[in-house]
Write an enzyme that holds these catalytic residues in place. Structure first.
Site, PDB file in Angstrom:
ATOM      1  N   SER A   1       0.782  -1.175   0.024  1.00  0.00           N
ATOM      2  CA  SER A   1       0.069   0.038  -0.179  1.00  0.00           C
ATOM      3  C   SER A   1       0.762   1.121   0.089  1.00  0.00           C
ATOM      4  CB  SER A   1      -0.942  -0.194   1.002  1.00  0.00           C
ATOM      5  OG  SER A   1      -1.838   0.897   0.962  1.00  0.00           O
ATOM      6  N   ASP A  37      -8.879  -7.001  -4.024  1.00  0.00           N
ATOM      7  CA  ASP A  37      -8.262  -5.800  -3.467  1.00  0.00           C
ATOM      8  C   ASP A  37      -9.418  -4.754  -4.344  1.00  0.00           C
ATOM      9  OD1 ASP A  37      -7.374  -3.224  -2.998  1.00  0.00           O
ATOM     10  OD2 ASP A  37      -5.287  -4.071  -2.788  1.00  0.00           O
ATOM     11  N   HIS A  87      -7.914  -5.366   0.185  1.00  0.00           N
ATOM     12  CA  HIS A  87      -6.471  -4.790   0.075  1.00  0.00           C
ATOM     13  C   HIS A  87      -5.822  -5.290   1.360  1.00  0.00           C
ATOM     14  CE1 HIS A  87      -3.603  -1.601  -0.128  1.00  0.00           C
ATOM     15  NE2 HIS A  87      -4.249  -1.032   1.030  1.00  0.00           N
TER      16      HIS A  87
HETATM   17  N1  LIG Z   1      -5.047  -1.398   7.088  1.00  0.00           N
HETATM   18  C1  LIG Z   1      -3.768  -0.938   6.590  1.00  0.00           C
HETATM   19  C2  LIG Z   1      -3.688  -0.679   5.332  1.00  0.00           C
HETATM   20  C3  LIG Z   1      -3.821   0.545   4.718  1.00  0.00           C
HETATM   21  O1  LIG Z   1      -3.177   0.546   3.232  1.00  0.00           O
HETATM   22  C4  LIG Z   1      -3.162   0.541   7.453  1.00  0.00           C
HETATM   23  O2  LIG Z   1      -4.056   0.940   8.339  1.00  0.00           O
HETATM   24  O3  LIG Z   1      -2.180   0.848   7.441  1.00  0.00           O
END
Ligand SMILES: N[C@@H](CCO)C(=O)O
Ligand SMILES: CC(=O)SCCNC(=O)CCNC(=O)[C@H](O)C(C)(C)COP(=O)(O)OP(=O)(O)OC[C@H]1O[C@@H](n2cnc3c(N)ncnc32)[C@H](O)[C@@H]1OP(=O)(O)O
Length: 377
Positions: A162, A326, A355
């Site tokens: 991410s 995702d 995701h």
């Molecule tokens: N759930 C993760 C992924 C965010 O892309 C976070 O809070 O960092």
């Protein structure tokens, strides 16, 4: 390097405090991509393993939006969470600390020890709403200064998912000679209109919280946590697959509550409430804004002749992982990176978790890490 205090709405660290293995690197002024200079940048970081005499075994792990330097470990004083990629780092783990020297830093703009809006500005008061706009490129520039300070010329691997994947890719493009391999999970070469769109109501929720006060709330005793909680609810929904949510929660009411006119909640609403409350305990709303806008800024092709040209100029080993379910960073974005840059490896991670699959499917992610480390660039 010296120990430096930084402050967040979470735990407080003081100069020289040993907090687990966390250390603080004072890196000096940082010129910013959009102009101006951020003075006195500090990054909090943790390391595992030992740097080899030739420096050829260093690995950089990049965290996502609300992660921190604590990739593995326990929660404790100064560590509001246990490790966010459990099992990935350690003796015999995919990032085997008998072989690799693993580094993870809290991102620039964050709130777990690195310089961010809650840090002291030049006048000694928290930056708050005065914190400058930073981009993913600025964050990587700060990390390059950290690598210099640690005596690491070249990473054997830079990996992340991410927002962490954005930084891993930016590292490869901005510092090709310093990145032997890059592993980019559930990410993109440039933030899409859909990602920017989902982000907008999150930013508005925080900025329109009456406690926001243009970001200068640190001395009021009230942070805009209602807005942060709404932002997390929106974001968390996009982090999970709609089918997964339906399978897990369906139309079930929360135990003892009546959502059909009785003012109660559905179980899925209770789940979102839980994640909102949990984040509000450990995250600074100003950092949420700064990091979200940094993610929106992400485009490895900006001023580099476009994404394809930028990616093709990277001579090292690039591997991308996309999660089948995702909906925020859809698989097609990983496939596009592989398509425009011949030679890029692609793993399709079949997971129901959307995701967040890159965080939840640790065993399968670990196997990809091993495969990438075993490959010759
Ligand atoms: N759930 C993760 C992924 C965010 O892309 C976070 O809070 O960092
Ligand atoms: C291991 C850690 O603590 S990491 C925490 C730090 N987080 C980060 O660094 C960011 C990355 N992490 C995340 O984004 C998320 O925490 C993830 C991706 C790891 C969560 O993924 P999953 O393991 O699938 O957890 P899931 O989304 O099912 O949430 C589980 C939580 O929801 C709670 N929950 C589940 N259903 C409900 C419900 N109907 N109502 C209320 N709460 C509920 C569980 O009790 C559990 O609570 P806990 O986390 O306080 O123990």
């Amino acid at each position: 390097m010296t120990a430096t205090p930084t402050r967040s709405t979470g735990a407080v660290w003081r100069p020289g405090d040993p907090v687990g293995d966390r250390r603080f690197a004072t890196l000096g002024p940082l010129p910013l991509e959009r102009g101006g200079v951020l003075p006195d940048v500090t990054l909090a970081y943790e390391t595992w393993g030992t740097l080899s005499p030739s420096g050829d075994n260093a690995v950089l792990v990049e965290h996502a939006l609300t992660g921190d330097s604590h990739v593995v470990g326990e929660a404790g004083p100064g560590h509001p969470t246990s490790g966010w990629w459990p099992g990935l780092v350690g003796p015999g783990a995919p990032l085997d600390t008998d072989r690799w020297f693993v580094v993870a830093a809290n991102v620039l703009g964050g709130c777990q020890g690195s310089t961010g809006p809650s840090s002291a500005g030049p006048d000694g008061r928290p930056w708050g709403g005065r914190f400058p706009f930073v981009t993913i490129r600025d964050q990587v520039a700060a990390e390059a200064a950290l690598a210099d300070a640690l005596g690491i010329d070249r990473w054997a691997l830079v990996l992340g998912g991410s927002m962490g994947g954005m930084r891993a890719l930016e590292w490869a493009v901005a510092h090709p000679a310093r990145v032997e391999r890059a592993l980019v999970l559930a990410s993109t070469a440039a933030a899409t209109a859909d990602q920017v769109a989902w982000c907008q109501p999150q930013l508005l929720a925080i900025r329109h919280d009456p406690d926001f006060r243009d970001g200068d709330y640190y001395d009021t005793g009230r942070a805009p946590l209602t807005g942060l909680g709404i932002a997390r609810r929106i974001a968390h929904t996009t982090y999970r697959h709609e089918g997964e949510l339906d399978d897990r929660f369906g139309r079930r009411p929360r135990d003892g509550e009546d959502p059909l006119g009785g003012g109660g909640r559905y179980d899925v609403e209770s789940y979102l409430d839980h994640h909102a409350t949990k984040l509000a305990r450990r995250f600074d709303p100003n950092s949420y804004l700064v990091l979200s806008e940094a993610m929106n800024s992400h485009d490895v092709g900006r001023d580099r002749g476009g994404v394809a040209a930028a990616l093709r100029a990277y001579p090292g080993l690039l591997h991308v992982v996309g999660v089948t379910t995702d909906r925020l960073y859809p698989l097609r974005l990983s496939e596009e990176i592989a398509r425009v840059r011949p030679g890029t490896g692609l793993t399709v991670l079949d997971s129901p978790h959307g995701h967040d699959g890159f965080l939840v499917e640790t065993d399968r992610v670990g196997r990809v890490v091993e495969q990438v480390l075993a490959a010759t660039p």
